[in-house]
Design a protein around this motif. Structure first.
Motif, mmCIF file in Angstrom:
data_model
loop_
_atom_site.group_PDB
_atom_site.id
_atom_site.type_symbol
_atom_site.label_atom_id
_atom_site.label_comp_id
_atom_site.label_asym_id
_atom_site.label_seq_id
_atom_site.Cartn_x
_atom_site.Cartn_y
_atom_site.Cartn_z
ATOM 1 N N LEU A 162 1.077 24.489 -19.769
ATOM 2 C CA LEU A 162 0.260 23.447 -18.880
ATOM 3 C C LEU A 162 -1.139 23.823 -19.529
ATOM 4 O O LEU A 162 -1.667 24.757 -19.799
ATOM 5 N N LEU A 163 -1.565 22.599 -19.911
ATOM 6 C CA LEU A 163 -2.918 22.608 -20.068
ATOM 7 C C LEU A 163 -3.789 21.929 -19.345
ATOM 8 O O LEU A 163 -3.612 20.761 -18.779
ATOM 9 N N GLU A 164 -4.791 22.534 -18.935
ATOM 10 C CA GLU A 164 -5.950 21.842 -17.920
ATOM 11 C C GLU A 164 -6.861 21.489 -18.532
ATOM 12 O O GLU A 164 -7.440 22.239 -19.948
ATOM 13 N N LEU A 165 -7.452 20.509 -18.457
ATOM 14 C CA LEU A 165 -8.778 19.759 -18.969
ATOM 15 C C LEU A 165 -9.692 19.185 -17.985
ATOM 16 O O LEU A 165 -9.185 18.605 -16.721
ATOM 17 N N ALA A 166 -10.922 19.162 -18.391
ATOM 18 C CA ALA A 166 -11.954 18.188 -17.547
ATOM 19 C C ALA A 166 -12.084 17.074 -18.322
ATOM 20 O O ALA A 166 -12.238 16.794 -19.374
ATOM 21 N N ILE A 167 -12.214 15.976 -17.449
ATOM 22 C CA ILE A 167 -12.195 14.698 -17.803
ATOM 23 C C ILE A 167 -13.866 14.334 -17.878
ATOM 24 O O ILE A 167 -14.717 14.469 -16.944
ATOM 25 N N GLN A 168 -14.347 13.994 -19.084
ATOM 26 C CA GLN A 168 -15.862 13.502 -19.164
ATOM 27 C C GLN A 168 -16.191 12.667 -18.129
ATOM 28 O O GLN A 168 -15.398 11.450 -17.873
ATOM 29 N N PRO A 169 -17.319 12.475 -17.549
ATOM 30 C CA PRO A 169 -17.688 11.907 -16.399
ATOM 31 C C PRO A 169 -17.952 10.238 -17.096
ATOM 32 O O PRO A 169 -18.256 10.165 -18.284
ATOM 33 N N GLY A 170 -17.487 9.327 -16.211
ATOM 34 C CA GLY A 170 -17.478 7.879 -16.613
ATOM 35 C C GLY A 170 -16.612 7.556 -17.585
ATOM 36 O O GLY A 170 -16.531 6.461 -18.191
ATOM 37 N N THR A 223 -11.777 14.243 -11.978
ATOM 38 C CA THR A 223 -12.538 15.143 -12.664
ATOM 39 C C THR A 223 -11.638 16.022 -13.619
ATOM 40 O O THR A 223 -12.171 16.663 -14.567
ATOM 41 N N ALA A 224 -10.405 16.155 -13.158
ATOM 42 C CA ALA A 224 -9.557 17.088 -13.948
ATOM 43 C C ALA A 224 -8.002 16.544 -14.285
ATOM 44 O O ALA A 224 -7.417 15.814 -13.226
ATOM 45 N N CYS A 225 -7.493 17.122 -15.383
ATOM 46 C CA CYS A 225 -6.199 16.591 -15.658
ATOM 47 C C CYS A 225 -5.329 17.919 -15.825
ATOM 48 O O CYS A 225 -5.971 18.887 -16.721
ATOM 49 N N HIS A 226 -4.175 17.841 -15.566
ATOM 50 C CA HIS A 226 -3.231 18.828 -16.197
ATOM 51 C C HIS A 226 -2.071 18.108 -16.812
ATOM 52 O O HIS A 226 -1.775 17.037 -16.509
ATOM 53 N N ILE A 227 -1.885 18.679 -18.000
ATOM 54 C CA ILE A 227 -0.616 18.110 -18.791
ATOM 55 C C ILE A 227 0.501 19.252 -18.910
ATOM 56 O O ILE A 227 0.345 20.145 -19.290
ATOM 57 N N TYR A 228 1.605 18.925 -18.381
ATOM 58 C CA TYR A 228 2.791 19.839 -18.435
ATOM 59 C C TYR A 228 3.656 19.312 -19.650
ATOM 60 O O TYR A 228 4.117 18.211 -19.725
ATOM 61 N N GLU A 229 3.985 20.282 -20.680
ATOM 62 C CA GLU A 229 4.653 19.539 -21.828
ATOM 63 C C GLU A 229 5.854 20.635 -21.934
ATOM 64 O O GLU A 229 5.537 21.896 -21.975
ATOM 65 N N ARG A 230 6.933 20.340 -22.330
ATOM 66 C CA ARG A 230 8.206 21.205 -22.462
ATOM 67 C C ARG A 230 9.073 20.400 -23.765
ATOM 68 O O ARG A 230 9.143 19.200 -23.714
#
Length: 119
Positions: free
Chosen positions: A8-16, A51-58
């Motif tokens: 699980l990769l948690e990320l902040a999305i850049q504004p705009g 503002t936030a994204c999670h990517i689940y990869e298997r």
């Protein structure tokens, strides 16, 4: 023995940058699905406020992850890091020493399964 690797990769999305984010996501999903048969799950989720994204990869195994990392580095890394800032990276399963070395720059946390089941 199960050799799967997942995270699980948690990320902040850049504004705009939501529009660019969606295009990047679409491009990455298309390329991964078309070219990486040993990618078992590749799922992106976004928070309600965008503002936030999670990517689940298997992945079937560490070799499949290394293929994915090569494709990512060649085609997507610059766009990805211009739009997204990693905030947390948790890896599960059985990553090889070679894979751990390849991911060391991301400073992931590794967790080992201690119970449960897989169908």
């Amino acid at each position: 023995m199960n050799h799967e690797v997942y995270w699980l990769l948690e990320l902040a999305i850049q504004p705009g940058k939501r529009s660019e984010f969606h295009q990047l996501m679409s491009d990455m999903i298309d390329v991964t699905q078309a070219n990486e048969p040993d990618t078992l799950n590749y799922e992106w989720s976004i928070s309600a406020d965008g503002t936030a994204c999670h990517i689940y990869e298997r992945y079937q195994d560490s070799a499949a992850v290394l293929i994915h990392l090569s494709t990512f580095g060649t085609h997507f890394a610059d766009r990805f890091f211009a739009l997204l800032t990693p905030t947390r990276f948790v890896i599960y399963g059985s990553p090889s020493a070679e894979l751990k070395q390849a991911l060391a720059g991301f400073n992931p946390t590794y967790l080992t399964a201690v119970g449960g089941f897989h169908r």
